[in-house]
Scaffold this motif. Structure first.
Motif, PDB file in Angstrom:
ATOM      1  N   THR A  32      -4.798  19.848   9.757  1.00 45.83           N
ATOM      2  CA  THR A  32      -5.267  19.880  11.142  1.00 45.83           C
ATOM      3  C   THR A  32      -4.162  20.330  12.085  1.00 45.83           C
ATOM      4  N   LEU A  33      -4.579  20.917  13.196  1.00 45.29           N
ATOM      5  CA  LEU A  33      -3.669  21.298  14.263  1.00 45.29           C
ATOM      6  C   LEU A  33      -4.014  20.479  15.495  1.00 45.29           C
ATOM      7  N   ASP A  34      -3.006  19.995  16.191  1.00 46.47           N
ATOM      8  CA  ASP A  34      -3.284  19.238  17.413  1.00 46.47           C
ATOM      9  C   ASP A  34      -3.776  20.188  18.504  1.00 46.47           C
ATOM     10  N   GLU A  35      -4.257  19.633  19.588  1.00 45.34           N
ATOM     11  CA  GLU A  35      -4.880  20.414  20.654  1.00 45.34           C
ATOM     12  C   GLU A  35      -3.954  21.489  21.191  1.00 45.34           C
ATOM     13  N   ALA A  36      -2.668  21.186  21.282  1.00 49.36           N
ATOM     14  CA  ALA A  36      -1.713  22.134  21.847  1.00 49.36           C
ATOM     15  C   ALA A  36      -1.508  23.354  20.949  1.00 49.36           C
ATOM     16  N   ARG A  37      -1.751  23.194  19.625  1.00 51.43           N
ATOM     17  CA  ARG A  37      -1.480  24.294  18.687  1.00 51.43           C
ATOM     18  C   ARG A  37      -2.757  24.908  18.126  1.00 51.43           C
ATOM     19  N   ARG A  38      -3.890  24.378  18.528  1.00 53.06           N
ATOM     20  CA  ARG A  38      -5.159  24.801  17.917  1.00 53.06           C
ATOM     21  C   ARG A  38      -5.449  26.280  18.129  1.00 53.06           C
ATOM     22  N   LYS A  39      -5.017  26.834  19.281  1.00 52.14           N
ATOM     23  CA  LYS A  39      -5.281  28.246  19.574  1.00 52.14           C
ATOM     24  C   LYS A  39      -4.025  29.103  19.492  1.00 52.14           C
ATOM     25  N   ASP A  40      -2.966  28.529  18.961  1.00 53.20           N
ATOM     26  CA  ASP A  40      -1.717  29.265  18.792  1.00 53.20           C
ATOM     27  C   ASP A  40      -1.786  30.109  17.509  1.00 53.20           C
ATOM     28  N   ALA A  41      -1.627  31.423  17.660  1.00 53.40           N
ATOM     29  CA  ALA A  41      -1.817  32.330  16.517  1.00 53.40           C
ATOM     30  C   ALA A  41      -0.837  32.049  15.383  1.00 53.40           C
ATOM     31  N   SER A  42       0.416  31.743  15.708  1.00 55.75           N
ATOM     32  CA  SER A  42       1.400  31.499  14.655  1.00 55.75           C
ATOM     33  C   SER A  42       1.087  30.210  13.904  1.00 55.75           C
ATOM     34  N   LEU A  69      -5.208  37.291   9.700  1.00 55.21           N
ATOM     35  CA  LEU A  69      -3.987  36.482   9.725  1.00 55.21           C
ATOM     36  C   LEU A  69      -3.573  36.002   8.336  1.00 55.21           C
ATOM     37  N   ILE A  70      -4.483  36.097   7.371  1.00 50.55           N
ATOM     38  CA  ILE A  70      -4.169  35.671   6.011  1.00 50.55           C
ATOM     39  C   ILE A  70      -3.396  36.786   5.318  1.00 50.55           C
ATOM     40  N   ASP A  71      -2.226  36.469   4.827  1.00 49.17           N
ATOM     41  CA  ASP A  71      -1.340  37.469   4.233  1.00 49.17           C
ATOM     42  C   ASP A  71      -1.944  38.075   2.969  1.00 49.17           C
ATOM     43  N   ALA A  72      -1.638  39.348   2.754  1.00 51.70           N
ATOM     44  CA  ALA A  72      -2.039  40.008   1.511  1.00 51.70           C
ATOM     45  C   ALA A  72      -1.418  39.269   0.330  1.00 51.70           C
TER      46      ALA A  72
END
Length: 308
Positions: A32-42, A69-72
């Motif tokens: 899971t990602l917290d709210e602050a990182r949920r829309k962060d691309a990295s 965003l998923i690496d080859a």
């Protein structure tokens, strides 16, 4: 060892329902990602590449972005609940009863079927494959769904305006589910689709009216019902049912379910029929279908964690 799952779009209706079905299951660990990182691309890129399974509960463009965003060479396997990849090359349609359980189990990229198309394909694909209905006929499909299928905006609209009794849409005849309906049944023509939303949170009825007397080569209603029963005989999720009450009811109090029930109704002469699918738009129509595919991809019983 538990498999890791990242739900990208976990705050939406479909994502929340998937997380609920996975909660308490020892076979999976949710990233899971917290709210602050949920829309962060990295942060999303890191989670998407770290997970054994990524489930995308996003709008179409955002789902395509997530896949990019998923690496080859990444080992991450993807289930996309959006419309983005349902007829795309290299993706397996996540309807194991139709495409085969082994196909889903071995897939790296799975596209979740749309809720409406789930009912349509479930009814039509076995009958067209068996030659009981012709692929060349211009079919019509009518359907009603609970408002939860429209996401947060439509949920808010219905819950704030109790005067809405029925909302018809797709009036320009270009609904996003039509391409998968046509492709995965193998129809020569796209069906004419009439969707509507009703003031119930969840639940869905999909109906295909058949003027059998006018359809050259159409089988009898009894033959169609027997074929559907044969086709789904080993399915723990889809069943062919009888209805002796003279009516079908979609109740507001209907509990969450990952099942789908199919019906064949006909007149006494067998000249007209109505094929009907009853399902939960958030269950077999969305989140339940994603978890069913996830189970198969992880080598688990397909109904684990489902509400059957």
């Amino acid at each position: 060892m538990a498999k890791t799952v990242f739900i990208d779009g976990a705050a939406g209706t479909t994502g929340l329902e998937i997380a609920d079905r996975l909660s308490g299951r020892s076979e999976f660990t949710l990233l899971t990602l917290d709210e602050a990182r949920r829309k962060d691309a990295s942060a999303r890129r890191e989670a998407l590449n770290e997970a054994d399974f990524a489930i995308l509960c996003l709008p179409d463009d955002a789902a395509r972005e997530a896949v990019a965003l998923i690496d080859a060479g990444s080992a991450t396997r993807v289930i996309d609940a959006s419309t983005a990849h349902r007829v795309a090359s290299g993706w397996t349609f996540g309807f194991p009863e139709i495409v085969g359980r082994d196909a889903v189990a071995g897939a790296a990229r799975v596209s979740n079927p749309g809720c409406y198309s789930t009912g349509f394909i479930a009814l039509m694909a076995p009958l067209v494959r068996a030659g009981l209905l012709p692929a060349e006929w211009p079919y019509t499909v009518h359907a009603v769904s609970g408002y939860s299928g429209g996401g947060k905006a439509l949920i808010e609209r219905f819950e704030q305006d109790p005067d809405i009794a029925w909302r018809g849409y797709g009036l320009a005849l270009g609904h996003k589910h039509i391409p998968e309906m046509q492709r995965h049944v193998g129809l020569a023509h796209p069906p004419v689709f009439s969707p509507a939303v009703i003031p119930a949170h969840r639940g869905m009825v999909v109906e295909i009216p058949l003027p059998l007397a006018a359809i050259s080569g159409a089988a009898s209603p009894q033959e169609m019902k027997a074929e559907l029963a044969r086709f789904y005989a080993d399915s723990p999720v889809v069943s062919v049912e009888e209805c002796s009450e003279g009516e079908l009811l979609l109740r507001r109090s209907r509990p969450a379910s990952d099942r789908m029930e199919l019906f064949v109704f006909a007149d006494a002469a067998g000249e007209q029929a109505r094929l009907v699918a009853l399902l939960d738009n958030l269950g077999k129509g969305a989140s339940g279908a994603a978890v069913q595919s996830l189970n198969l991809m992880a080598g688990l019983p397909e109904t684990a964690g489902l509400r059957i």
